[in-house]
Design an enzyme around this catalytic site. Structure first.
Site, short mmCIF file in Angstrom:
data_model
loop_
_atom_site.label_atom_id
_atom_site.label_comp_id
_atom_site.label_asym_id
_atom_site.label_seq_id
_atom_site.Cartn_x
_atom_site.Cartn_y
_atom_site.Cartn_z
N GLY A 46 17.41 -10.93 33.85
CA GLY A 46 17.13 -10.35 35.16
C GLY A 46 16.51 -11.38 36.08
O GLY A 46 15.85 -12.32 35.63
N GLN A 51 11.94 -14.65 43.00
CA GLN A 51 11.93 -15.71 41.99
C GLN A 51 12.75 -16.93 42.41
O GLN A 51 12.64 -17.98 41.80
CB GLN A 51 12.45 -15.19 40.66
N CYS A 88 9.33 -14.24 31.23
CA CYS A 88 9.77 -14.29 32.63
C CYS A 88 10.21 -15.71 32.96
O CYS A 88 9.53 -16.67 32.59
CB CYS A 88 8.63 -13.86 33.54
N LEU A 89 11.33 -15.82 33.66
CA LEU A 89 11.82 -17.13 34.06
C LEU A 89 10.82 -17.85 34.97
O LEU A 89 10.82 -19.08 35.02
CB LEU A 89 13.17 -17.00 34.76
N HIS A 130 10.66 -4.52 35.17
CA HIS A 130 10.12 -5.88 35.34
C HIS A 130 10.58 -6.47 36.67
O HIS A 130 9.77 -7.02 37.43
CB HIS A 130 10.61 -6.73 34.16
N GLU A 131 11.88 -6.35 36.97
CA GLU A 131 12.41 -6.95 38.20
C GLU A 131 11.92 -6.21 39.44
O GLU A 131 11.62 -6.83 40.46
CB GLU A 131 13.94 -7.02 38.16
N HIS A 134 8.59 -7.37 40.39
CA HIS A 134 8.63 -8.62 41.16
C HIS A 134 8.72 -8.33 42.65
O HIS A 134 8.12 -9.05 43.46
CB HIS A 134 9.84 -9.48 40.76
#
Length: 150
Positions: A46, A51, A88-89, A130-131, A134
């Site tokens: 995701g 991000q 997380c990226l 999660h996304e 963000h």
């Protein structure tokens, strides 16, 4: 197509509330395309627009069932609870145990501007939450019961 640089923790854009998309333009379509390319390049599941440094309410997800493109996503229903590890990226090398709803229902626009309803459980449910966090400027480490280095 382009691969964006993924913004890491410490960048202000990750803590901002993302701006709703008012009109789906060719630039939004390009953003979706490039975000998917970036997601696959990073081996993620995701990615939210903040991000990649863009404060827009846009998310792409692929948990192995094909890509989902979500514009202005909103969680409209939650059910149950699930505690599991997340990464997380934007926070490389850190994982944490996060409690999330076991199932969610999300409304969002697709790139054609059509309203879609996505129901997710398991990894998809976790990824959706999660996304969408963000987009609110919330990182998984804010909700983690404990974190550790990978």
């Amino acid at each position: 197509m382009a691969i964006y640089q993924i913004v890491e923790i410490g960048s202000e854009v990750l803590r901002e509330k993302a701006v709703p998309v008012k009109e789906i333009t060719p630039n939004i379509a390009k953003l979706l395309d490039n975000m998917l390319d970036t997601l696959y390049d990073a081996n993620g599941v995701g990615l939210a627009a903040p991000q990649v440094g863009v404060s827009k309410r846009v998310v792409v997800i692929d948990v192995g069932e094909g890509p989902l493109e979500l514009i202005n996503p909103v969680i409209i229903a939650k059910e149950g609870e699930d505690l599991d590890d997340e990464g997380c990226l934007s926070i490389p090398g850190i994982t944490g145990q996060v409690a999330r709803a076991a199932k969610v229902k999300v409304e969002a626009l697709n790139r054609q501007g059509e309203l879609q309803v996505i129901e997710g459980e398991g990894l998809l449910s976790r990824c959706l939450q999660h996304e969408i966090d963000h987009l609110e400027g919330i990182l998984f480490v804010d909700k983690a019961k404990k974190t550790s280095r990978r």
